[in-house]
Design an enzyme around this catalytic site. Sequence first.
Site, mmCIF file in Angstrom:
data_model
loop_
_atom_site.group_PDB
_atom_site.id
_atom_site.type_symbol
_atom_site.label_atom_id
_atom_site.label_comp_id
_atom_site.label_asym_id
_atom_site.label_seq_id
_atom_site.Cartn_x
_atom_site.Cartn_y
_atom_site.Cartn_z
ATOM 1 N N HIS A 106 19.759 -20.086 -17.352
ATOM 2 C CA HIS A 106 18.861 -19.146 -18.493
ATOM 3 C C HIS A 106 19.374 -19.502 -19.935
ATOM 4 O O HIS A 106 18.488 -19.415 -20.714
ATOM 5 C CB HIS A 106 19.205 -18.068 -18.099
ATOM 6 N N GLN A 153 12.922 -25.660 -13.895
ATOM 7 C CA GLN A 153 12.234 -26.581 -12.799
ATOM 8 C C GLN A 153 12.745 -26.616 -11.495
ATOM 9 O O GLN A 153 12.210 -27.022 -10.628
ATOM 10 C CB GLN A 153 12.399 -28.220 -13.565
ATOM 11 N N MET A 180 22.073 -24.307 -10.918
ATOM 12 C CA MET A 180 22.456 -23.271 -11.084
ATOM 13 C C MET A 180 21.465 -22.068 -10.750
ATOM 14 O O MET A 180 20.364 -22.228 -10.657
ATOM 15 C CB MET A 180 22.834 -22.928 -12.520
ATOM 16 N N SER A 181 22.098 -20.981 -10.033
ATOM 17 C CA SER A 181 21.256 -19.952 -9.411
ATOM 18 C C SER A 181 22.167 -18.616 -9.290
ATOM 19 O O SER A 181 23.161 -18.519 -9.235
ATOM 20 C CB SER A 181 20.815 -20.231 -7.868
ATOM 21 N N ARG A 232 21.880 -16.683 -6.976
ATOM 22 C CA ARG A 232 22.150 -16.321 -5.792
ATOM 23 C C ARG A 232 23.612 -17.130 -5.232
ATOM 24 O O ARG A 232 24.209 -16.851 -4.349
ATOM 25 C CB ARG A 232 21.228 -16.959 -4.799
#
Length: 279
Positions: free
Chosen positions: A36, A147, A183-184, A186
Amino acid sequence: MTTLVVRTRADLRAALADSPRPIGLVPTMGWLHDGHRALMRRARAADRTTVVSIFVNPRQFGDPSDLAQYPRNETRDVAMCEAEGVDLVFAPAVDEVYPPGFDTSVIVGSIAEPLEGAARPGHFPGVATVVAILFGLVRAERAYFGQKDAQQVAVIRRMALDLAIPTEVVACPTVREADGLAMSSRNVHLSPAERAAAPVLRTALLVAREAWANGERSGEVLRHRMRAQLAEEPLANVEYVSCADGSTLAELERVDGPALLSLAVRFGSTRLIDNEPLG
Ligand code: PAF
């Protein structure tokens, strides 16, 4: 510089009325990470006002327990926005986004059907609906998406084009941990063993990419390479592997043009996705 946090449509409109243009929007569901941050930096570099929305959108979750478990920490998120020089955070309550009587759903066609659309019925209508609302409220010149969610980007592009929404959809490269894991938000749910196993997604994509770079053009062989790599990791439960046309996302028999390798894999109750474009 202080980041202004607004929670209502009216306050957002008032704050944006005097904001210098162009405006860059970074839509998020919070629990912000370096991926982000990269989107915020892109917006800051190109636009004079940067807006981040933080809204865990109930309409894009099929499973109520997935929604309940989604990580949240607004204080930390706002601090990160402030550190990145974000001008405005829009952090509405559910009723503010979907007021009583709300009765519209934005359904994007064929691009939303395979892959995530097939695995998570209702997900893309939820995403397209909330993004259409955010685009309508913020009226940004540009909006930035990662993406990593390649199909989401394609769905939002289609929606903006078809509904004549002038906001430009900007796709930004996936940001990865040092071991290749995308990266997430979750990732926080992974146990230490699952976290150690999760980079197998990237490895599987790279194995297939290498085969393609060496001349392999059979879609089935490339899918098989990914499945075989994932099978070596006992904690990985494969939901799908795909080698699809880069524009339609239809599965390919032969890779003769731009394509997208993608996969969805569960580690315990945590579902991860990743992808790699070819050509
Ligand atoms: O990618 C996300 O975080 C969400 O799907 C989005 C685009 C913010 C819509 O809720």
